[in-house]
Design a protein around this motif. Structure first.
Motif: not given
Length: 267
Positions: A120-127, A213-214, A190-196
């Motif tokens: 699991a990974q977060a996306i956040v607002g750039n500010d 955990t993973t 998830t980490n796979t979705a962050v880049k796109p």
């Protein structure tokens, strides 16, 4: 002695004439159609392409399974919350949907060995100024309803006393849009979705990794159909042995596909 012979003969006849039940494997082959439930708001694992057609890692796995069985396939688009009900109600034969193999879920549906691993990974607002997991304390956090990120984060939110700041959405696309529009500070995926997602929205950047955990995810089938689950396990094994797992991971995610074995565990 004669009585014993008669009883034995009776059991033999019952064994030969008793009801014969077909399992899901037979059903799919006889029907000539594999019905796959797939979450299509989980790019690059499941999404719709420029022609609005289902695409992604999970869609290709459905196609590969159908090809192995020499049957046609049907993609049933699902929300995260629909992954288990669609199996229980027999609207789908199998679900490829990044489903974590929790013991609680296993009371309802059957799970294969892991076929993909995420964290699991977060996306956040750039500010937003959010750089670490601790920075989520007091932030407006969003996740998709019924997912492991929601379940795990709410444990921390309860401890912090910030449940009122949490936002649950029916799809990850809604989560991403909420962050992009400033309605939420953080979206957990998830980490796979962050880049796109980062490439899609110029107001969103990659955030911190979550501390839980993973996430080992499994293919889902009917809980009591052991024959079908065994076949699916063998299918996953063949995907790895043939190199197809690595091929699809490189194509949709990039890099080396994570090893599916847990150290110290034999499947």
């Amino acid at each position: 002695m004669k009585l014993k012979k008669i009883v034995a003969a009776g059991f033999a006849v019952a064994a030969l004439t008793g009801p014969v039940y077909a399992d899901k494997l037979d059903d799919v082959i006889d029907e000539g159609l594999l019905r796959c439930g797939v979450v299509l708001d989980f790019p690059p694992i499941g999404y719709r392409d420029e022609n609005n057609e289902p695409a992604g890692f999970d869609v290709e796995y459905c196609k590969d399974l159908a090809a192995a069985m020499d049957v046609d396939y049907e993609i049933l688009p699902l929300t995260w919350a629909e992954r288990l009900p669609v199996i229980v109600t027999n609207r789908a034969d199998v679900v490829f949907g990044g489903t974590s193999d929790t013991l609680e879920r296993a009371k309802t549906v059957g799970f294969t060995i892991p076929y993909a691993i995420y964290y699991a990974q977060a996306i956040v607002g750039n500010d937003s100024g959010i750089e670490t997991f601790e920075d989520l304390r007091g932030a407006r956090v969003a996740a998709a309803v019924g997912t492991v990120p929601e379940i795990e984060f709410l444990k921390y939110a309860e401890e912090w006393g910030t449940e009122d700041l949490y936002q649950g959405y029916q799809s990850e696309n809604e989560v991403f849009l909420a962050v992009a529009q400033g309605k939420a500070d953080v979206g957990i995926t998830t980490n796979t979705a962050v880049k796109p997602i980062v490439e899609q929205y110029d107001t969103v950047i990659a955030g911190p990794r979550m501390p839980w955990t993973t996430d080992y995810t499994s293919v889902v089938g009917p809980r009591k159909d052991v024959t079908w689950l065994n076949y699916l396990n063998l299918f996953i094994t063949h995907q790895v042995r043939s190199g197809r797992y690595q091929e699809l991971w490189s194509r949709f995610v990039g890099g080396e596909a994570p090893a599916l074995r847990i150290p110290g565990v034999m499947y």
